[in-house]
Design an enzyme around this catalytic site. Sequence first.
Site: not given
Length: 223
Positions: A34, A88
């Site tokens: 990701s 993230k």
Amino acid sequence: MTWLRANKGFLAFLLMFGIFRTAVADWNPIPSASMRPNLLEGDVVFVNRLAYDAKIPLTNISLARLGEPRRGDIVTFSSPKDGTRLIKRIAALPGDTVEMRGERLLINGQQADYTVLGNGVEAVPPLGELTALHLEERSGAASYRIQVLPQVQAVRDFGPFTIPADRFLMLGDNRDNSGDSRVFGTVPRELLIGRAERILVSADILGHWTPRAERIGMSLRQQ
């Protein structure tokens, strides 16, 4: 009791190590794609738990605010959906009005600038090997690499909406292959664990755990 007395030094070490890891510094293995192209599966990153808040160990209770999260920081946090630890990038800050149109991020009405850096290849089951487009995204003072996968169905449009106080919008750098704030919403500050500072070690988990020496010590901080 005899066993406790005989091992009190070792137990004290474990206690102090646990406090250190839960309050001061930590490490985080990267299990998924990701955050490609910046973080790869098999990277282990150093996390500064004192970058933003001093917390009571093993809790989300903040004793003092030590710094402010910045747009572009890579952070670890607990998912507001199920508590899973995630990593993230902060894409928008409290008070920002944010939207995305066709992969392009807009903050407070200002569209980010994009520069094409080249192409890569990513294996995405069950689609196979896909062409990944590498871009530099510049949003205000923040500048970092992202990648997009045009062949993948993904959320490429949302907003506009304004980020509430003490909450943050998180996006994966691998924009079309990331479960992020487009799935679980904005993240409250108390769920932030720390800022990822650099890569400690790295091994190619998809290639017989071959060490990636060139990635060891690589800084993740913005210049």
